[in-house]
Write an enzyme that holds these catalytic residues in place. Structure first.
Site, short mmCIF file in Angstrom:
data_model
loop_
_atom_site.label_atom_id
_atom_site.label_comp_id
_atom_site.label_asym_id
_atom_site.label_seq_id
_atom_site.Cartn_x
_atom_site.Cartn_y
_atom_site.Cartn_z
NE ARG A 284 -2.34 -1.30 3.77
CZ ARG A 284 -3.14 -1.43 4.83
NH1 ARG A 284 -4.45 -1.25 4.68
NH2 ARG A 284 -2.66 -1.70 6.01
CB CYS A 285 1.06 4.29 -2.03
SG CYS A 285 -0.68 4.54 -2.23
#
Ligand code: ADP
Length: 480
Positions: A284-285
């Site tokens: 996940r960024c």
């Protein structure tokens, strides 16, 4: 297995068609299992899609807003009615565990519902002019043809949060999904077609990023490009689109800090870090990767966190006992492993057991004794890896949090409202979490970051209109 699978087509100008080039789409939990066979598009298909999008987009924009509402609302309804089935496909294709995948499908459905409403909320402003007898109308218009380039980590939610507002505000869409997740893109396109989206308004062009993605960024018929992916690719897309004067928006990851202060609720902090760093396999960024802990609670926090992390289980996406699923592919796993090896060579200490990876299942890695200058704390890893950085006090913790080229999400654990407010104001990030994980955000409020994380206007919520519309100012002087 391969013989039973019907190849899936590309979708151009309202027609599905197979192409000569087929790509295999595999399940990261069982790489021997094929999920789908996907036809790949060429740049000729892109030319055809753009040629169809121009008139289709103009007709779509000319419809009354309720027509756009109806299509987006129907798409949202179908997605919400099929979340279990969509979640199963998503979890086979991308590898996130079933509850996360079903949750992502729900989120996509809600985004379509929210953006359906936005189609009805495009009213403008009326101003008195400085000129007597004249009034000024400020309205928003579609941008035109929008190229949408998406990553593999949220195969339905990210396409939804770009496509839904693009369509809501009357644009046509050229959609290029990530190579690893074409099946969710096909499913979403089929849903939009069934919902009544007119032919040509959206084309689906799966294919290699360096070919189709790059051609979208460079195409003179594409008025705007919305991209999410890695920083290196994003900077190339920005440069290409901007050089020809196209509008561009890019989300490019993070190196998100989570700060733990001496007055933190430590069990809550450990829980927030375990969730923010490792769930969704850390892919996940917004994942917390730099855990900045003041010395007074450093050892206690590392101990509490180690306990939490060692209880996490990496396993098949459809196994209810798995806390998170496999890494998406062998290339990503090799990159994660290289980052961990590099950190150990630079002097980091491995807190968690160094278990052997089985297949693409990567055990969680917690590192301590790191400095912010180490590569592990400079570059995005995108795996189940977090590194603890000690800090003398709050001031040093804040300075370390800001010492990065990224600026997406930042978290702090503290009982002090004064500190929390100071952090909110001074941390250089687009999103701030007080006593909660850096990852896992709402769909109805702006998403995005500062510096190397994001370029252009925010995504999501009512702010999405900033990118997907352009403003027109009209001076109206009635004559008798
Ligand atoms: P990752 O390395 O995580 O796959 P990328 O940034 O390479 O991230 O991919 C994000 C999206 O950008 C994907 O849809 C990919 O196909 C696309 N892409 C890759 N290379 C390019 C490029 N040169 N120009 C435009 N899009 C690209």
């Amino acid at each position: 297995m391969k013989d039973d699978l019907q190849p899936q087509g590309i979708y151009v100008a309202g027609r599905w068609r197979l192409t000569g080039d087929l790509a295999e789409n595999r399940d990261p939990s069982r790489p021997e299992a094929l999920v789908s066979l996907q036809s790949l598009a060429t740049t000729c298909d892109l030319d055809e899609a753009v040629a169809a999008a121009r008139p289709a987009g103009a007709a779509w924009a000319a419809l009354p807003p309720q027509a756009r509402f109806a299509v987006l609302d129907a798409a949202g309804t179908e997605i919400l009615a099929r979340t279990d089935e969509i979640g199963r496909l998503l979890s086979r294709e991308e590898g996130k565990i079933l509850p996360e995948a079903v949750g992502e499908a729900e989120r996509a459905g809600m985004i379509f519902k929210f953006m359906a409403g936005e189609a009805m909320r495009t009213g403008g402003e009326l101003h008195p002019s400085l000129r007597p007898g004249t009034s000024v109308e400020v309205t928003r218009e579609p941008v035109g043809v929008v190229g949408i380039i998406t990553p593999w980590n949220y195969p339905i939610a990210i396409p939804a949060w770009k496509i839904a507002p693009a369509l809501a505000f009357g644009n046509a869409v050229i959609f290029k999904p990530a190579e690893l997740v074409p099946a969710c893109a096909v499913l979403l396109t089929e849903i939009l077609e069934r919902a009544g989206l007119p032919p040509g308004t959206l084309s689906l062009l799966p294919g290699p990023g360096a070919e189709i993605g790059a051609a979208i960024a460079a195409h003179p018929g594409v008025d705007a490009v919305s991209f999410t992916g890695s920083a290196a690719t994003g900077r190339g897309v920005i440069a290409t689109a901007a050089a020809r004067g196209a509008r561009v928006q890019a989300e490019m990851g993070g190196k998100n800090p989570f700060v733990v202060l001496e007055d933190a609720d430590l069990p809550l902090a450990a829980e927030a870090i375990a969730s923010g760093s490792y769930l969704s396999t850390g892919q996940r960024c917004t994942a917390s990767s730099r855990i900045i802990v003041v010395e007074a609670v450093h050892d206690a926090l590392v101990e509490a966190l180690a306990k939490k992390v060692s209880a996490l289980r990496c396993g098949p996406a459809d196994d209810a006992a798995s806390s998170y699923g496999p890494v998406v592919d062998a290339r990503q796993l090799a990159s994660n492993r290289a980052h961990v090896r590099g950190a150990l060579e630079e002097g980091a200490e491995l807190v968690t057991a160094s278990a052997e990876d089985q297949g693409l299942f990567m055990q969680p890695v917690l590192l301590a004794g790191t400095t912010n200058a180490m590569r592990i704390n400079r570059e995005e890893v995108f795996g189940p890896v977090a590194a603890v950085i000690p800090a003398a006090d709050y001031d040093e913790a804040l300075a370390l949090a800001n010492d990065t080229s990224f600026g997406l999400s930042a978290g702090i654990a503290t009982r002090s409202m004064t500190r929390a407010q100071h952090f909110r104001r001074h941390v250089r990030a687009g999103m701030v979490m007080v006593n909660g994980p850096t990852a896992g955000v709402d769909f109805h409020v702006p998403f995005g970051g500062t510096r190397g994380s994001s370029y252009g206007p925010r995504e999501q919520g009512t702010h999405a209109r900033e990118f997907f519309t352009q403003v027109k100012t009209a001076y109206i002087s009635p004559v008798g």
